[in-house]
Design a protein around this motif. Structure first.
Motif, PDB file in Angstrom:
ATOM      1  N   LEU A  90       0.861  -1.175   0.000  1.00 52.58           N
ATOM      2  CA  LEU A  90       0.000   0.000   0.000  1.00 52.58           C
ATOM      3  C   LEU A  90       0.896   1.222   0.000  1.00 52.58           C
ATOM      4  O   LEU A  90       1.561   1.518   0.996  1.00 52.58           O
ATOM      5  CB  LEU A  90      -0.948  -0.018   1.210  1.00 52.58           C
ATOM      6  CG  LEU A  90      -2.149   0.924   1.144  1.00 52.58           C
ATOM      7  CD1 LEU A  90      -3.295   0.413   2.016  1.00 52.58           C
ATOM      8  CD2 LEU A  90      -1.782   2.341   1.552  1.00 52.58           C
ATOM      9  N   GLU A  91       0.893   1.918  -1.124  1.00 55.21           N
ATOM     10  CA  GLU A  91       1.850   3.003  -1.342  1.00 55.21           C
ATOM     11  C   GLU A  91       1.455   4.293  -0.623  1.00 55.21           C
ATOM     12  O   GLU A  91       0.295   4.696  -0.599  1.00 55.21           O
ATOM     13  CB  GLU A  91       1.970   3.265  -2.848  1.00 55.21           C
ATOM     14  CG  GLU A  91       2.881   4.431  -3.235  1.00 55.21           C
ATOM     15  CD  GLU A  91       4.348   4.182  -2.933  1.00 55.21           C
ATOM     16  OE1 GLU A  91       4.680   3.956  -1.755  1.00 55.21           O
ATOM     17  OE2 GLU A  91       5.157   4.233  -3.878  1.00 55.21           O
ATOM     18  N   ALA A  92       2.471   4.900  -0.020  1.00 52.68           N
ATOM     19  CA  ALA A  92       2.447   6.273   0.498  1.00 52.68           C
ATOM     20  C   ALA A  92       1.462   6.554   1.633  1.00 52.68           C
ATOM     21  O   ALA A  92       0.761   7.562   1.611  1.00 52.68           O
ATOM     22  CB  ALA A  92       2.226   7.250  -0.648  1.00 52.68           C
ATOM     23  N   PRO A  93       1.416   5.704   2.687  1.00 50.94           N
ATOM     24  CA  PRO A  93       0.743   6.136   3.910  1.00 50.94           C
ATOM     25  C   PRO A  93       1.439   7.396   4.441  1.00 50.94           C
ATOM     26  O   PRO A  93       2.638   7.575   4.255  1.00 50.94           O
ATOM     27  CB  PRO A  93       0.945   4.955   4.872  1.00 50.94           C
ATOM     28  CG  PRO A  93       1.259   3.793   3.992  1.00 50.94           C
ATOM     29  CD  PRO A  93       2.001   4.363   2.822  1.00 50.94           C
TER      30      PRO A  93
ATOM     31  N   ARG B 184      -5.391  -7.894   5.127  1.00 47.77           N
ATOM     32  CA  ARG B 184      -5.391  -9.323   5.427  1.00 47.77           C
ATOM     33  C   ARG B 184      -4.329 -10.096   4.649  1.00 47.77           C
ATOM     34  O   ARG B 184      -4.606 -11.128   4.024  1.00 47.77           O
ATOM     35  CB  ARG B 184      -6.770  -9.907   5.130  1.00 47.77           C
ATOM     36  CG  ARG B 184      -7.887  -9.332   5.975  1.00 47.77           C
ATOM     37  CD  ARG B 184      -9.228  -9.997   5.690  1.00 47.77           C
ATOM     38  NE  ARG B 184      -9.883  -9.453   4.497  1.00 47.77           N
ATOM     39  CZ  ARG B 184      -9.870  -9.996   3.302  1.00 47.77           C
ATOM     40  NH1 ARG B 184      -9.236 -11.136   3.078  1.00 47.77           N
ATOM     41  NH2 ARG B 184     -10.497  -9.420   2.289  1.00 47.77           N
ATOM     42  N   ALA B 185      -3.091  -9.586   4.669  1.00 49.57           N
ATOM     43  CA  ALA B 185      -2.002 -10.264   3.964  1.00 49.57           C
ATOM     44  C   ALA B 185      -0.681  -9.719   4.481  1.00 49.57           C
ATOM     45  O   ALA B 185      -0.632  -8.625   5.058  1.00 49.57           O
ATOM     46  CB  ALA B 185      -2.109 -10.037   2.451  1.00 49.57           C
ATOM     47  N   PRO B 186       0.412 -10.441   4.267  1.00 44.42           N
ATOM     48  CA  PRO B 186       1.725  -9.902   4.602  1.00 44.42           C
ATOM     49  C   PRO B 186       1.983  -8.603   3.832  1.00 44.42           C
ATOM     50  O   PRO B 186       1.563  -8.464   2.677  1.00 44.42           O
ATOM     51  CB  PRO B 186       2.684 -11.011   4.164  1.00 44.42           C
ATOM     52  CG  PRO B 186       1.854 -12.252   4.178  1.00 44.42           C
ATOM     53  CD  PRO B 186       0.484 -11.825   3.766  1.00 44.42           C
ATOM     54  N   LEU B 187       2.695  -7.679   4.467  1.00 43.08           N
ATOM     55  CA  LEU B 187       2.814  -6.323   3.936  1.00 43.08           C
ATOM     56  C   LEU B 187       4.231  -5.955   3.519  1.00 43.08           C
ATOM     57  O   LEU B 187       5.220  -6.395   4.119  1.00 43.08           O
ATOM     58  CB  LEU B 187       2.341  -5.314   4.979  1.00 43.08           C
ATOM     59  CG  LEU B 187       0.858  -5.375   5.352  1.00 43.08           C
ATOM     60  CD1 LEU B 187       0.592  -4.469   6.539  1.00 43.08           C
ATOM     61  CD2 LEU B 187      -0.004  -4.983   4.164  1.00 43.08           C
ATOM     62  N   VAL B 188       4.293  -5.080   2.506  1.00 45.99           N
ATOM     63  CA  VAL B 188       5.540  -4.496   2.012  1.00 45.99           C
ATOM     64  C   VAL B 188       5.577  -3.032   2.429  1.00 45.99           C
ATOM     65  O   VAL B 188       4.599  -2.301   2.252  1.00 45.99           O
ATOM     66  CB  VAL B 188       5.628  -4.591   0.473  1.00 45.99           C
ATOM     67  CG1 VAL B 188       6.908  -3.934  -0.032  1.00 45.99           C
ATOM     68  CG2 VAL B 188       5.541  -6.043   0.020  1.00 45.99           C
ATOM     69  N   ALA B 189       6.701  -2.591   2.984  1.00 44.68           N
ATOM     70  CA  ALA B 189       6.915  -1.177   3.304  1.00 44.68           C
ATOM     71  C   ALA B 189       7.864  -0.578   2.283  1.00 44.68           C
ATOM     72  O   ALA B 189       8.908  -1.163   1.971  1.00 44.68           O
ATOM     73  CB  ALA B 189       7.504  -1.026   4.706  1.00 44.68           C
ATOM     74  N   ASN B 190       7.493   0.586   1.758  1.00 45.59           N
ATOM     75  CA  ASN B 190       8.317   1.298   0.790  1.00 45.59           C
ATOM     76  C   ASN B 190       9.016   2.441   1.521  1.00 45.59           C
ATOM     77  O   ASN B 190       8.366   3.380   1.977  1.00 45.59           O
ATOM     78  CB  ASN B 190       7.440   1.842  -0.338  1.00 45.59           C
ATOM     79  CG  ASN B 190       8.241   2.427  -1.476  1.00 45.59           C
ATOM     80  OD1 ASN B 190       9.406   2.102  -1.657  1.00 45.59           O
ATOM     81  ND2 ASN B 190       7.622   3.294  -2.253  1.00 45.59           N
TER      82      ASN B 190
ATOM     83  N   ARG C 239       6.524  -7.325   6.609  1.00 45.19           N
ATOM     84  CA  ARG C 239       7.382  -8.490   6.382  1.00 45.19           C
ATOM     85  C   ARG C 239       8.539  -8.212   5.429  1.00 45.19           C
ATOM     86  O   ARG C 239       9.545  -8.914   5.451  1.00 45.19           O
ATOM     87  CB  ARG C 239       6.541  -9.647   5.816  1.00 45.19           C
ATOM     88  CG  ARG C 239       5.359 -10.019   6.698  1.00 45.19           C
ATOM     89  CD  ARG C 239       5.784 -10.698   7.973  1.00 45.19           C
ATOM     90  NE  ARG C 239       6.340 -12.006   7.674  1.00 45.19           N
ATOM     91  CZ  ARG C 239       5.601 -13.076   7.385  1.00 45.19           C
ATOM     92  NH1 ARG C 239       4.280 -12.990   7.345  1.00 45.19           N
ATOM     93  NH2 ARG C 239       6.176 -14.230   7.136  1.00 45.19           N
ATOM     94  N   LEU C 240       8.348  -7.234   4.547  1.00 47.52           N
ATOM     95  CA  LEU C 240       9.367  -6.901   3.546  1.00 47.52           C
ATOM     96  C   LEU C 240       9.488  -5.390   3.474  1.00 47.52           C
ATOM     97  O   LEU C 240       8.478  -4.683   3.386  1.00 47.52           O
ATOM     98  CB  LEU C 240       8.964  -7.467   2.181  1.00 47.52           C
ATOM     99  CG  LEU C 240       9.804  -7.084   0.964  1.00 47.52           C
ATOM    100  CD1 LEU C 240      11.220  -7.641   1.077  1.00 47.52           C
ATOM    101  CD2 LEU C 240       9.134  -7.582  -0.318  1.00 47.52           C
ATOM    102  N   ALA C 241      10.715  -4.878   3.521  1.00 41.72           N
ATOM    103  CA  ALA C 241      10.967  -3.447   3.366  1.00 41.72           C
ATOM    104  C   ALA C 241      11.852  -3.246   2.147  1.00 41.72           C
ATOM    105  O   ALA C 241      12.932  -3.844   2.053  1.00 41.72           O
ATOM    106  CB  ALA C 241      11.643  -2.863   4.602  1.00 41.72           C
ATOM    107  N   ILE C 242      11.381  -2.439   1.205  1.00 38.28           N
ATOM    108  CA  ILE C 242      12.158  -2.128   0.007  1.00 38.28           C
ATOM    109  C   ILE C 242      12.664  -0.691   0.096  1.00 38.28           C
ATOM    110  O   ILE C 242      11.997   0.180   0.652  1.00 38.28           O
ATOM    111  CB  ILE C 242      11.345  -2.353  -1.281  1.00 38.28           C
ATOM    112  CG1 ILE C 242      10.058  -1.503  -1.273  1.00 38.28           C
ATOM    113  CG2 ILE C 242      11.013  -3.833  -1.461  1.00 38.28           C
ATOM    114  CD1 ILE C 242       9.284  -1.551  -2.575  1.00 38.28           C
TER     115      ILE C 242
END
Length: 304
Positions: A194-197, A211-217, A238-241
């Motif tokens: 989910l881009e740009a909180p 409801r799923a594992p999350l990616v942080a940008n 779970r994943l940070a890019i």
């Protein structure tokens, strides 16, 4: 550090290793890479995965901003070079899939053949733009969900991870963005980006409601606050890019070196010499290989 010029790289090993890393529970940190040198540096520093950003590719290869200008074939050729340069699992930005569901299928099948570990596909209107620029728009949620389903189908029995990205936060608000994220989970996405909180509170809400594992940008000077990796892990990501880390650092360092040359007529001296630079990309492995097969250092010395 790669000790051999030809490391083992099975076609599915990257996806399997990334899945194992994610299953282990710790946050996986994936710095952005845009060429063989940055790929080698990321691997040398012990990172366990790397991210291939469309923005960094556009800036480094085209000398153009991230406005959807990279074509599917240009990006695939770029990824193929990076895949040959590193044994790390690669997470690849495929923008909007470069068209409709047919294009998504071809794109995913291409990256499957390249042994890519994960791809992410977004719901912006084409031509897209960097997720932290103004003026974004998104397609109807049904259209985006259909592309996610196409990506999952095109993956087949491969272990590639399909990440669905939504850019709806800016044009539609956080609630709609979360609803879209969950619709993409229902469409089969393995992870959500989910881009740009816009605040830590929004990051927390995303972690609680998707409801799923999350990616942080993670991008400096962007719309989203930059949190330490440990904090992102505690929130449940779970994943940070880090898409622009390498390109931005290189731009600053090269600009500083050029400024020194322009002002003094001399290059900076606090930089790597040939031996150090070639060492990063595996000089010792190549020379050892040369000794084994030719009986001499046929590749030459570092200062030739």
């Amino acid at each position: 550090m790669i000790s051999s010029p030809v490391p083992e790289r099975g076609p599915q090993s990257g996806a399997r290793r990334l899945r194992e890393l994610l299953a282990a529970g710790d946050l996986v940190t994936a710095p952005g890479i845009y060429d063989g040198l940055t790929a080698a540096l990321v691997e040398r520093r012990g990172f366990r995965a790397a991210y291939v950003s469309g923005a960094s590719a556009s800036v480094s290869l085209l000398g153009e901003p991230d406005l959807g200008l990279m074509t599917a074939s240009e990006m695939a050729a770029h990824v193929a070079r990076l895949r040959a340069a590193t044994s790390l699992p690669l997470i690849v930005d495929i923008d909007t899939g470069y068209g409709n569901e047919l294009n998504v299928r071809r794109t995913v099948e291409t990256y499957r053949r390249l042994g890519v570990a994960a791809v992410h596909i977004e719901d912006q209107v084409f031509p897209k733009r960097c997720g932290h620029l103004d003026g974004k728009a998104v397609v109807p949620v049904e259209e985006a969900a259909s592309k996610v389903r196409a990506a999952v189908a095109a993956r087949g029995d491969d272990e590639m991870i399909i990440i669905a990205r939504t850019d709806a936060r800016a044009p539609l608000g956080l609630r709609d963005a979360i609803d879209r994220a969950n619709a993409y989970v229902d469409a089969g996405a393995d992870m959500i980006f989910l881009e740009a909180p816009r605040s830590r509170g929004e990051l927390e809400e995303v972690a609680q409601k998707v409801r799923a594992p999350l990616v942080a940008n993670v991008i400096a000077r962007s719309r989203t606050p930059v949190l330490p990796a440990a904090d992102l892990g505690r929130l449940g990501f779970r994943l940070a890019i880090y898409p622009l880390l390498s390109a931005a650092a290189a731009a600053a360092a090269v600009d500083a070196a050029l400024s020194t040359l322009a002002e003094s007529g001399l290059p900076p001296t606090d930089v790597h010499g040939p031996a150090e630079l070639f060492g990063i990309v595996g000089l010792d492995g190549w020379l050892d290989w040369s000794k084994e097969y030719t009986g001499s250092t046929a590749a030459g010395s570092a200062t030739d």
